[in-house]
Design a protein around this motif. Structure first.
Motif, PDB file in Angstrom:
ATOM      1  N   PRO A   1     -13.776   8.086   5.044  1.00 42.57           N
ATOM      2  CA  PRO A   1     -12.993   7.449   4.076  1.00 42.57           C
ATOM      3  C   PRO A   1     -12.144   9.407   3.356  1.00 42.57           C
ATOM      4  O   PRO A   1     -11.350   9.212   3.069  1.00 42.57           O
ATOM      5  N   ARG A   2     -13.336   9.676   2.783  1.00 46.24           N
ATOM      6  CA  ARG A   2     -13.377  10.656   2.123  1.00 46.24           C
ATOM      7  C   ARG A   2     -12.525  12.213   2.676  1.00 46.24           C
ATOM      8  O   ARG A   2     -11.300  13.023   2.990  1.00 46.24           O
TER       9      ARG A   2
ATOM     10  N   LEU B   1      -0.283  16.864   3.634  1.00 49.56           N
ATOM     11  CA  LEU B   1       1.157  16.767   2.054  1.00 49.56           C
ATOM     12  C   LEU B   1       1.011  18.711   2.188  1.00 49.56           C
ATOM     13  O   LEU B   1       2.413  19.219   1.567  1.00 49.56           O
ATOM     14  N   ARG B   2      -0.222  19.500   2.141  1.00 52.15           N
ATOM     15  CA  ARG B   2       0.587  20.813   2.218  1.00 52.15           C
ATOM     16  C   ARG B   2       1.505  21.891   3.204  1.00 52.15           C
ATOM     17  O   ARG B   2       1.379  23.240   2.819  1.00 52.15           O
ATOM     18  N   SER B   3       1.435  21.615   4.311  1.00 53.85           N
ATOM     19  CA  SER B   3       1.867  21.872   5.671  1.00 53.85           C
ATOM     20  C   SER B   3       3.359  21.728   5.659  1.00 53.85           C
ATOM     21  O   SER B   3       4.411  20.804   4.626  1.00 53.85           O
ATOM     22  N   ARG B   4       3.996  22.411   6.326  1.00 50.27           N
ATOM     23  CA  ARG B   4       5.521  22.623   6.117  1.00 50.27           C
ATOM     24  C   ARG B   4       6.032  21.401   6.850  1.00 50.27           C
ATOM     25  O   ARG B   4       5.233  20.373   8.355  1.00 50.27           O
ATOM     26  N   LYS B   5       7.624  20.942   7.055  1.00 48.72           N
ATOM     27  CA  LYS B   5       7.922  20.082   7.506  1.00 48.72           C
ATOM     28  C   LYS B   5       8.276  20.101   8.933  1.00 48.72           C
ATOM     29  O   LYS B   5       7.874  19.282   9.692  1.00 48.72           O
ATOM     30  N   ASP B   6       8.284  21.082   9.130  1.00 46.08           N
ATOM     31  CA  ASP B   6       8.855  21.126  11.096  1.00 46.08           C
ATOM     32  C   ASP B   6       6.938  21.396  11.376  1.00 46.08           C
ATOM     33  O   ASP B   6       7.310  21.153  12.830  1.00 46.08           O
TER      34      ASP B   6
ATOM     35  N   ARG C   1      -9.215  11.072   3.908  1.00 48.82           N
ATOM     36  CA  ARG C   1      -7.620  11.449   2.052  1.00 48.82           C
ATOM     37  C   ARG C   1      -7.928  13.481   2.494  1.00 48.82           C
ATOM     38  O   ARG C   1      -6.798  13.820   1.893  1.00 48.82           O
ATOM     39  N   ARG C   2      -9.274  13.851   2.775  1.00 50.08           N
ATOM     40  CA  ARG C   2      -8.192  15.617   3.454  1.00 50.08           C
ATOM     41  C   ARG C   2      -7.538  15.589   4.337  1.00 50.08           C
ATOM     42  O   ARG C   2      -6.684  16.341   4.056  1.00 50.08           O
ATOM     43  N   ILE C   3      -7.952  14.864   4.589  1.00 48.69           N
ATOM     44  CA  ILE C   3      -6.967  15.375   6.639  1.00 48.69           C
ATOM     45  C   ILE C   3      -5.355  15.181   5.465  1.00 48.69           C
ATOM     46  O   ILE C   3      -4.514  15.830   5.670  1.00 48.69           O
TER      47      ILE C   3
ATOM     48  N   MET D   1       1.007  -1.411  -0.223  1.00 50.78           N
ATOM     49  CA  MET D   1      -0.020   0.010  -0.162  1.00 50.78           C
ATOM     50  C   MET D   1       0.970   1.246  -0.160  1.00 50.78           C
ATOM     51  O   MET D   1       1.898   1.384   1.301  1.00 50.78           O
ATOM     52  N   ASP D   2       0.791   2.155  -1.035  1.00 60.96           N
ATOM     53  CA  ASP D   2       1.494   3.487  -0.816  1.00 60.96           C
ATOM     54  C   ASP D   2       1.519   4.648   0.206  1.00 60.96           C
ATOM     55  O   ASP D   2      -0.039   4.468   1.310  1.00 60.96           O
ATOM     56  N   LYS D   3       1.925   5.217   1.426  1.00 60.28           N
ATOM     57  CA  LYS D   3       1.867   6.144   1.880  1.00 60.28           C
ATOM     58  C   LYS D   3       0.524   7.062   1.978  1.00 60.28           C
ATOM     59  O   LYS D   3       0.235   6.755   3.107  1.00 60.28           O
ATOM     60  N   ILE D   4       0.475   7.657   0.889  1.00 58.48           N
ATOM     61  CA  ILE D   4      -1.177   8.234   0.857  1.00 58.48           C
ATOM     62  C   ILE D   4      -2.166   7.337   1.634  1.00 58.48           C
ATOM     63  O   ILE D   4      -3.181   7.440   2.312  1.00 58.48           O
ATOM     64  N   SER D   5      -2.330   6.272   1.124  1.00 58.07           N
ATOM     65  CA  SER D   5      -3.425   5.195   1.635  1.00 58.07           C
ATOM     66  C   SER D   5      -3.259   4.811   2.332  1.00 58.07           C
ATOM     67  O   SER D   5      -3.883   4.561   3.552  1.00 58.07           O
ATOM     68  N   ALA D   6      -1.956   4.224   3.023  1.00 60.74           N
ATOM     69  CA  ALA D   6      -1.844   3.811   4.181  1.00 60.74           C
ATOM     70  C   ALA D   6      -2.164   5.310   5.377  1.00 60.74           C
ATOM     71  O   ALA D   6      -3.214   4.362   6.244  1.00 60.74           O
ATOM     72  N   LEU D   7      -1.864   5.890   5.072  1.00 58.10           N
ATOM     73  CA  LEU D   7      -2.190   7.341   6.428  1.00 58.10           C
ATOM     74  C   LEU D   7      -3.747   7.716   5.917  1.00 58.10           C
ATOM     75  O   LEU D   7      -4.041   8.021   7.364  1.00 58.10           O
ATOM     76  N   THR D   8      -4.552   7.247   4.774  1.00 53.53           N
ATOM     77  CA  THR D   8      -5.767   7.799   5.120  1.00 53.53           C
ATOM     78  C   THR D   8      -6.818   6.625   5.686  1.00 53.53           C
ATOM     79  O   THR D   8      -6.775   7.137   6.503  1.00 53.53           O
ATOM     80  N   GLU D   9      -5.967   4.978   5.713  1.00 56.46           N
ATOM     81  CA  GLU D   9      -6.949   4.149   6.017  1.00 56.46           C
ATOM     82  C   GLU D   9      -6.268   4.289   8.071  1.00 56.46           C
ATOM     83  O   GLU D   9      -7.636   4.032   8.333  1.00 56.46           O
ATOM     84  N   GLN D  10      -5.252   5.264   8.536  1.00 62.39           N
ATOM     85  CA  GLN D  10      -5.002   4.889   9.389  1.00 62.39           C
ATOM     86  C   GLN D  10      -6.274   6.125   9.756  1.00 62.39           C
ATOM     87  O   GLN D  10      -6.757   6.079  11.565  1.00 62.39           O
ATOM     88  N   PHE D  11      -6.441   7.304   9.260  1.00 59.11           N
ATOM     89  CA  PHE D  11      -7.639   8.356  10.059  1.00 59.11           C
ATOM     90  C   PHE D  11      -8.688   8.041  10.121  1.00 59.11           C
ATOM     91  O   PHE D  11      -9.619   8.161  11.178  1.00 59.11           O
TER      92      PHE D  11
END
Ligand SMILES: [Zn+2]
Length: 212
Positions: free
Chosen positions: A19-20, A30-35, A23-25, A1-11
């Motif tokens: 699920p929708r 992904l748009r947030s800063r790394k720090d 995915r938005r979360i 499973m790719d990273k995006i799908s794996a994290l989506t499943e966690q949420f």
């Protein structure tokens, strides 16, 4: 499973997140800063280090640095009235407390009675509740119990079950036993199906005033 799908499943395991939304979360992250992401991950990882569960009401609270007490500020307070309100979840307690209309003590039940489940009382802190009530009674610290659960079939079923168990604590003819407490319910100012978690202060005030 790719990273995006794996994290989506966690949420999607979070309460109220489908699920929708999950995915938005993930795309929001992904748009947030790394720090910012690192700070968030750190806060999550250390959440349990500074949060305790109160031995009185069972809510979670943030310990102040150096504090020794196992009880939250509400349970420790000497100015609360001799009323005990039973709520299902921490967020219900917080919402009622925010409304500023209730000045008694609390007990967080943890879940509702589920008669069809394999273990109907799996999430209900029944033994803990009965011990708390007994302790408050012997300290002459209890005149009323307010059952404040969700107004839906599970909430009603749980309220009936609790009422039966609590009523037996009142059945004593022993003179040395403290006077009986009354058991009340929040007024139906709360609409059917409503969750305390989302009730506004006015509704809570009305439901408390019209308790029966
Ligand atoms: Zn407490």
């Amino acid at each position: 499973m790719d990273k995006i799908s794996a994290l989506t499943e966690q949420f999607t395991k979070f309460p109220g997140v489908g699920p929708r939304q999950a995915r938005r979360i993930v795309y929001h992250l992904l748009r947030s800063r790394k720090d910012a992401l690192l700070a968030l991950a750190n806060d999550i990882a250390s959440l349990k280090d500074s949060v305790s569960q109160c031995t009185g009401c069972f809510r979670h609270f943030t310990r102040s640095p150096g504090a020794q007490s196992e009880e939250c500020s509400i349970c420790q307070s000497t100015s609360r009235t001799h009323t005990l309100m039973i709520v299902e979840k921490d967020v219900d307690l917080e919402n009622i407390e925010r409304s500023g209309t209730y000045t008694g003590q609390y007990f967080v039940l943890g879940g509702l009675y589920a008669p069809l489940a394999k273990e109907p009382l799996a999430y209900v802190r029944l033994g803990e509740l009965l011990s708390r009530v007994a302790a408050l009674r012997s300290a002459h610290d209890l005149t009323e119990i307010v059952i404040a659960l969700a107004i839906n079939p599970d909430g009603d079923e749980t309220a009936r079950m609790l009422e039966g168990k609590l009523a037996t604590l009142n059945e004593s003819t022993d003179e040395a036993v403290p006077p009986p407490f009354s058991i009340t319910h929040l007024g139906r100012g709360l609409s059917t199906g409503s969750e305390l978690e989302y009730a506004d202060p006015e509704t809570i005030k009305h439901a408390l005033r019209s308790r029966f």
